[in-house]
Design an enzyme around this catalytic site. Structure first.
Site, PDB file in Angstrom:
ATOM      1  CG  HIS A 218      -5.946 -18.183  18.104  1.00 46.56           C
ATOM      2  ND1 HIS A 218      -4.906 -17.567  17.429  1.00 46.56           N
ATOM      3  CD2 HIS A 218      -5.757 -17.877  19.409  1.00 46.56           C
ATOM      4  CE1 HIS A 218      -4.125 -16.941  18.286  1.00 46.56           C
ATOM      5  NE2 HIS A 218      -4.610 -17.104  19.491  1.00 46.56           N
ATOM      6  CE  LYS A 220      -6.132 -13.111  18.407  1.00 42.94           C
ATOM      7  NZ  LYS A 220      -6.598 -14.435  18.682  1.00 42.94           N
ATOM      8  CG  ASP A 225     -22.424  -0.945   7.553  1.00 44.57           C
ATOM      9  OD1 ASP A 225     -23.290  -1.693   8.063  1.00 44.57           O
ATOM     10  OD2 ASP A 225     -22.337   0.267   7.811  1.00 44.57           O
ATOM     11  CG  HIS A 407      -0.895 -11.370  21.821  1.00 43.51           C
ATOM     12  ND1 HIS A 407      -2.111 -11.126  21.207  1.00 43.51           N
ATOM     13  CD2 HIS A 407      -0.882 -12.681  22.126  1.00 43.51           C
ATOM     14  CE1 HIS A 407      -2.804 -12.241  21.162  1.00 43.51           C
ATOM     15  NE2 HIS A 407      -2.093 -13.210  21.693  1.00 43.51           N
ATOM     16  CE  LYS A 409      -1.472 -13.589  17.662  1.00 42.77           C
ATOM     17  NZ  LYS A 409      -0.755 -14.065  18.774  1.00 42.77           N
ATOM     18  CG  ASP A 414      12.410  -8.865   0.079  1.00 43.81           C
ATOM     19  OD1 ASP A 414      13.275  -9.037   0.957  1.00 43.81           O
ATOM     20  OD2 ASP A 414      12.189  -9.672  -0.839  1.00 43.81           O
TER      21      ASP A 414
END
Length: 489
Positions: A218, A220, A225, A407, A409, A414
């Site tokens: 899952h 991404k 470089d 979508h 996350k 604080d």
């Protein structure tokens, strides 16, 4: 009589197997017992397919061997003990130390990051970096679609490969199955882009026998470089997300990082690449100045760059210690002194996680949770809302985002700590998916992410105890039925 005997045999055999598993919590055992007793044939098949987190011994051994080699060769980036704890404020050190224990990525100084303003600018900036790449590009996506975004990136990689840039692309076999079958996949290969499929689904029977079909990659990751890494919730797809267009737009978050966390992410990418391709670790690392294989360069970059913040990569998956992901969230929740704000599209927490977030609210921490109003998974939607009454009673603010499927996350604590990446607060992310995240301490960047979270709440409706109290009896029964099997979702 024959059917009754078969019914009893199935229940007994699978019940014994469940009872022999020391890794299952009592709630998970109970959920499986309920399924087996009510639906013995369906339940037995379901357990056979999805009951155990078995990725296969060969893959598990290879992952552990790869990380052992990386720890031996690159202790500046990954080691068996936490380093540089003094960079982190005292209340949060335990959380950073726990994160480091998952796969060894310890805290590193002098990182920099930029929060992309929106989806269009995020895609444009990423494409520009690909076009400017001089040495190597490494990309891993769970979902890659043959839409405007996907085709543009494929064409940019083709151009990069033709001008001599080493390009490696890896996608998940299930999430990107349509793109793998498209002509763009073949065009990239013909241009010299190296391709790999993580957990292919072309031999499902073999996968079922040797492992588990729904264990997915899952992550991404976009690396350029050895210096730049993009991290967040955004797949390689348009916000319209054609495969599930009725929930669009998909609302994501993406950050562009520079610094040593890019090289830590290089190790994470390389581990997946090696498992998918069967190649040798050190041979597959980028070479040359400023590369991960240039150990002196790593030390120089970490020590000479004096601006930036402390951060570390967190890579989780079924080959890591069980329950390390929810335990990290629990540790982060316990570290909060004043405020927790979290957004996730999929909220199906385990018992420990929901106890920790309620405990934070009860001790006076301001807790805000942001979920999509319309979810692409009706099961997750029902299971999530079964917790609303309890969360609200603890004083937690719940918001449901109206303008598409949220979508992103995100977790901020604080005004100082941020946790950003691909992980959802559900049992799939906790136990079944390979995920990538970055944990960091920085007031300025956290303020930017927090402001984005406030933008989400401004486009949401606040859920109240009165609203939840007005839910029909049938709706509450349905949500709690789904929640009963929540431990195995």
């Amino acid at each position: 009589m024959l059917l009754l005997t078969l019914h009893i045999c199935l229940v007994v055999v699978f019940s014994i197997r469940i009872l022999l598993r020391d890794d299952l919590e009592a709630t998970s055992r109970l959920a499986w017992f309920v399924i087996l007793i009510i639906f013995p044939y369906f339940g037995a098949g379901l357990y056979w397919l999805f009951g155990e987190n078995n990725i296969g011994q060969a893959i598990s051994k290879k992952y552990h061997a790869i990380f052992a080699e990386m720890r031996l060769n690159f202790p500046q980036l990954i080691s068996t003990r936490q380093q540089n704890e003094s960079q982190i404020d005292l209340p949060y050190r335990a959380a950073f130390a726990y994160a480091a224990s998952i796969n060894g990525f310890h805290t590193l100084p002098n990182n920099r990051a930029e929060l992309m303003p929106n989806a269009d600018q995020a895609r444009a900036r990423l494409l520009n970096d690909v076009e400017q790449a001089q040495h190597n590009i490494d990309i891993l996506y769970y979902i890659w679609l043959a839409d405007h975004t996907g085709i543009n990136l494929a064409n940019a990689l083709i151009r990069a490969a033709k001008r001599g840039v080493t390009c490696r692309v890896m996608v998940d076999g299930l999430g990107s199955r349509q793109f793998v079958r498209s002509s763009y996949w073949q065009q990239m290969q013909a241009a010299g882009v190296q391709l790999a499929i993580s957990f292919p689904i072309d031999h499902p029977l073999k996968t079922i026998i040797t492992g588990r079909l729904d264990l997915r990659n899952h992550r991404k990751i976009t690396l350029i470089d050895n210096k730049i890494v993009y991290c967040g919730s955004q797949n390689c797809a348009d916000p319209e997300f054609r495969v599930k267009a009725r929930f669009a737009p998909w609302v994501d978050i993406l950050l562009r990082f520079e610094g040593a966390v890019a090289q830590q992410m290089q190790i994470l990418f390389t581990s997946d690449w090696l498992v998918a391709t069967g190649k040798t670790a050190l041979d597959e690392l980028p070479s040359g100045k400023d590369s991960i294989s240039d150990k002196d360069s790593i030390v120089e970059q970490i020590s000479t760059n004096t601006s930036g913040f402390a951060a570390q990569v967190v890579g989780d998956g079924p080959t890591e210690r069980k329950d390390s992901c929810p335990q990290l969230f629990v540790t982060l929740f316990h570290s909060a002194q004043h405020e927790i704000t979290l957004s996730t599209p999929y909220f199906v927490p385990d018992h420990t996680t929901i106890e920790a977030i309620c405990a934070a609210a009860w001790r006076g921490v301001k807790v805000s949770l942001i979920f999509p109003q319309r979810n692409d998974s009706w099961v997750v939607s029902a299971a999530s809302r079964s917790h609303y009454r309890r969360l609200l009673q603890a004083g937690i603010a719940i918001y449901e985002f109206k303008n598409g499927l949220l979508h992103a996350k995100t977790l901020t604590i604080d005004g100082k700590i941020s946790y950003i990446g691909s992980t959802n607060l559900d049992l799939r992310s906790f136990n079944l998916n390979y995920e990538n995240n970055i944990l960091l301490q920085d007031n300025e960047l956290t303020a930017a992410i927090y402001q984005r979270q406030q933008d989400y709440t401004a486009q949401s409706i606040a859920i109240t105890q009165q609203q939840v109290g007005q839910w029909s009896v049938l709706r509450r029964i349905w949500q709690n039925i789904v929640a009963t099997i929540e431990p195995i979702l």
